[in-house]
Scaffold this active site. Sequence first.
Site, PDB file in Angstrom:
ATOM      1  N   ARG A  15      -8.475  -5.229  -0.988  1.00 18.06           N
ATOM      2  CA  ARG A  15      -8.141  -6.515  -0.370  1.00 18.06           C
ATOM      3  C   ARG A  15      -8.882  -6.685   0.956  1.00 18.06           C
ATOM      4  O   ARG A  15      -9.329  -5.728   1.560  1.00 18.06           O
ATOM      5  CB  ARG A  15      -6.628  -6.609  -0.121  1.00 18.06           C
ATOM      6  N   ASP A 270       9.708   3.137  -0.095  1.00 20.05           N
ATOM      7  CA  ASP A 270      10.161   3.740   1.162  1.00 20.05           C
ATOM      8  C   ASP A 270      10.393   5.222   0.904  1.00 20.05           C
ATOM      9  O   ASP A 270      11.280   5.582   0.121  1.00 20.05           O
ATOM     10  CB  ASP A 270      11.475   3.093   1.626  1.00 20.05           C
TER      11      ASP A 270
END
Length: 373
Positions: A15, A270
């Site tokens: 990206r 996470d």
Amino acid sequence: MIIGITKEIKANENRVSCTPEGVKEFVKRGHTVFVEKGAGDGSGFPDKEYESQGAKILKTPEELYRNSEMIYKVKEIFPEEYKYLREGLIVFTYIHSNAHRDQTDALLEKKVTAIAYEDVTDKNGEFPLLKPMSEIAGKGGFIAALNFSQKIHGGKGILLARVHGIRTPEVTIIGAGNSGIGAAELSSAFGNKVTILDIDINKLERAKEILPPNVELLYSNEQNLIKCLKRTDVLMNCILWPKWRKDHLVSRDMLKLMKRESLIVDVACDEAGAIETCRSTSHDDPVYIEEGIMHYCVDNIPAAFPQTSTYSLCNATLPYALEIANKGVKKALTDNKYLRRGLTSYDGKLTLEETGKKQNRPYTSPEKVLGIE
């Protein structure tokens, strides 16, 4: 203002923070834009497209950082980039400071003004700069589940789709937010039995309005979660776990309730968060086995779809980047309380409460460091 658009250095991160069209928006407002050579190649934007919109191409990251007032990027600052940081530099990106203590140290030591996409909120308390990537991550997470359920990729060899005469696979999704809805849209479209768990009734009601009847919507409690763990073929975690919590929604012991060779896809990723056994993986080495359960915990799923992701990310972040460029960072932060919630560090002070709690270090409110309390 002088804006620098970097080439990302994280493995398989294709990206880029800004499209050529986005560059044009800066330039027509009188700002200068530098783009690191090859920054947009992975997303299908060659240097010449940026140049056609008024950007100047710089050959090295050192040159880009040295000549820019604001670094506009996608991923966190990596150790190789710490040497480019300096006092007064603005960094606008996904930072995830709680997970990268050394990065936080560098930002504070160099007195960088760092603003994290993931902590910017809107008037509804939602996270507008996470939303576009969350949807893509949810859908990409299901595509990964399709892939790693195949025997040739180490899975148990089931097709996650409804097939005549065979038990329909079950997919359990924790969280009815943007990534959860994205995952549910694809998994239900393939005909799977899909269950979404959430503690927010309003989110479940919204999900009911937009998802088909083969999606079961359950209030998230221990009893319902255990029922789902016992029967599911794929468990997808799509909730962000509070950074300071030490407990887990799905503990290591609870994995023993799951069917052998079932799959966990942790979209939120996470580490040791909602799912105790989660640890970040990469696109190069995406899966591992814990307690007989395959885990897919790639922490930048949208990077697998860089052109789609770049357009979506730029659409979301560009208005904030323009506000910083047009007003200057201090006035932009002072005027916009939602942007201010993303402030991670300022003048050598940690300004993000969650990171302070997670890393057990002192923090100061953004309002105090900006002098607006």
